[in-house]
Design an enzyme around this catalytic site. Structure first.
Site, PDB file in Angstrom:
ATOM      1  N   ARG A 236       0.857  -1.184   0.000  1.00 23.50           N
ATOM      2  CA  ARG A 236       0.000   0.000   0.000  1.00 23.50           C
ATOM      3  C   ARG A 236       0.891   1.231   0.000  1.00 23.50           C
ATOM      4  NH1 ARG A 236      -3.388  -2.775  -1.527  1.00 23.50           N
ATOM      5  NH2 ARG A 236      -5.424  -3.283  -0.659  1.00 23.50           N
ATOM      6  N   ASP A 260       3.832  -0.191  -7.235  1.00 24.11           N
ATOM      7  CA  ASP A 260       2.516  -0.540  -7.782  1.00 24.11           C
ATOM      8  C   ASP A 260       1.422   0.157  -6.992  1.00 24.11           C
ATOM      9  OD1 ASP A 260       0.852  -2.021  -9.613  1.00 24.11           O
ATOM     10  OD2 ASP A 260       0.300  -3.338  -7.945  1.00 24.11           O
ATOM     11  N   GLU A 265      -3.569   7.285  -4.385  1.00 21.41           N
ATOM     12  CA  GLU A 265      -3.715   6.689  -5.722  1.00 21.41           C
ATOM     13  C   GLU A 265      -5.163   6.697  -6.216  1.00 21.41           C
ATOM     14  OE1 GLU A 265      -2.093   2.788  -4.704  1.00 21.41           O
ATOM     15  OE2 GLU A 265      -4.077   1.942  -4.999  1.00 21.41           O
ATOM     16  N   HIS A 297      -1.448   0.023  -9.670  1.00 23.53           N
ATOM     17  CA  HIS A 297      -2.086  -0.948  -8.762  1.00 23.53           C
ATOM     18  C   HIS A 297      -2.689  -2.119  -9.549  1.00 23.53           C
ATOM     19  CE1 HIS A 297      -3.792  -1.318  -4.455  1.00 23.53           C
ATOM     20  NE2 HIS A 297      -3.668  -2.517  -5.002  1.00 23.53           N
TER      21      HIS A 297
END
Ligand code: NAD
Length: 331
Positions: A236, A260, A265, A297
């Protein structure tokens, strides 16, 4: 015949839903909207529901309505369930289920891909080639079997990642307050996070986000890492302190990073912002760096994981309706 409704259905989920329907002979209606006060009336006449969304279900009226429709459960086709108010769910007799581990390999294989790209200097090579610069200088690669990979948080995904790197001949070390017996055959557990940071050439983060893991990798932790090491975050965003990471990348302390997940985000990942100003100052810097790889993500996003999320979430609906219990029930 049992009738179910699924909210927030993406186009790419539809083949997986169709497959489950054919195997189970249950009627399913899919809608693209999130479950909310505005859409809860769609549930009337159905026996069960399945959701996946970022918007929170905090309004008591939603739970009251569901109870009036004789609904007994909410099944999330995600691992996280913090959007649900568990007290209200209990008050109105709704059992909540999630999909705790839909495909650890999906995230592990993204990590493997990005690590191989980083140690081959691909961000730099691709950026310079796009400018017509085809030189070798400064682009010599490392071979994975000579490197030590450090996993912080060796649970389902961290464990799958450890297995992939072990299979390639890398030394794998891990830090996790809970040591998993099965992993001990291929992983050396380090007694502290600091010792892991000091020993690894590549560090991959797989911890959950909680009050202990926000800014887990801050300036002090980055300073403990080996000079020239690499950092991967598929956990995260807030687990890394972004300004401290940018400093460490600019100074060369960290040779590269693959991210990622990023803080904030929800404002940019899975959205088309082409032609628009990026809504995050740290993203603006990181995305231009030639030693950083950013993905939106998508670690979880494989055909196998999507099918597993759909199968597991729909199986949970049926099991709660028929038996009142399910192994994926969360408290
Ligand atoms: P998991 O619960 O199986 O494993 C988490 C591990 O972290 C556990 O073994 C736990 O003991 C350990 N841990 C907790 N706090 C720690 C700390 N401070 N230091 C070291 N270890 C610690 O969870 P998982 O299924 O492996 O998922 C891990 C995380 O990956 C999720 O919480 C989620 O944030 C992230 N995730 C990302 C994607 C993606 O698409 N990139 C997809 C799914 C999950």
């Amino acid at each position: 015949m049992m009738k179910l409704i699924m909210f927030s259905v993406r186009e790419d989920e539809k083949p997986a839903i169709q497959k489950w329907k054919e195997q189970n002979g249950i009627e399913i209606t899919t809608v693209s909207e999130d479950l909310s006060l505005e859409t809860v009336s769609m549930v009337e006449g159905f026996d069960g529901l399945c959701i996946q969304q970022r918007t929170e279900l905090k309004d008591e009226l939603i739970y009251i309505q569901l109870a009036e429709y004789n609904i007994k459960q909410i099944s999330l086709r995600t691992a996280g369930y913090n959007i649900v108010d568990m007290n209200l769910a209990q008050l109105y007799g709704l059992k909540i289920t999630n999909v705790p581990a839909y495909s650890p390999r999906s995230v592990a294989e993204l990590v493997l891909t990005q690590v191989m790209r980083l140690i081959r200097n691909f961000p730099l090579i691709e950026a310079s080639m796009s400018q017509g610069d085809f030189r070798w200088s400064g682009r010599v690669a490392r071979e994975i079997h000579t490197l030590t990979v450090g996993i912080i948080g060796a649970g389902n995904i961290g464990g799958a990642t450890a297995r992939l790197f072990n299979a390639l001949g890398a030394r794998v070390i891990a830090y996790d307050p809970v040591e998993h017996e099965k992993l001990k055959e291929l992983v050396t557990y380090m007694p502290t996070q600091k010792e892991l940071l000091e020993s690894a050439d590549i560090i991959s983060l797989h911890v959950p986000l909680d009050k202990h893991t926000i800014n887990l990798i801050d300036a002090e932790a980055l300073n403990q890492m080996k000079s020239g090491s690499y950092l991967i975050n598929a956990a995260r965003g807030p687990v890394i302190d972004s300004p401290a990471l940018i400093d460490a990348l600019e100074s060369g302390k960290i040779a590269g990073a693959a991210l990622d997940t990023l803080p904030n985000e929800q404002y940019f990942f899975n959205q088309n912002l082409s032609g628009k100003d990026l809504p995050d100052d740290h993203l603006k810097i990181l995305i231009t760096m030639d030693n950083v790889l950013i993905t939106p993500h998508i670690g979880f996003y494989t055909t196998e994981a999507v099918q597993n999320m759909v199968d597991s979430a729909l199986d949970s609906v049926v099991s709660i309706i028929l038996n009142g219990t399910n192994e994926n029930e969360v408290q």
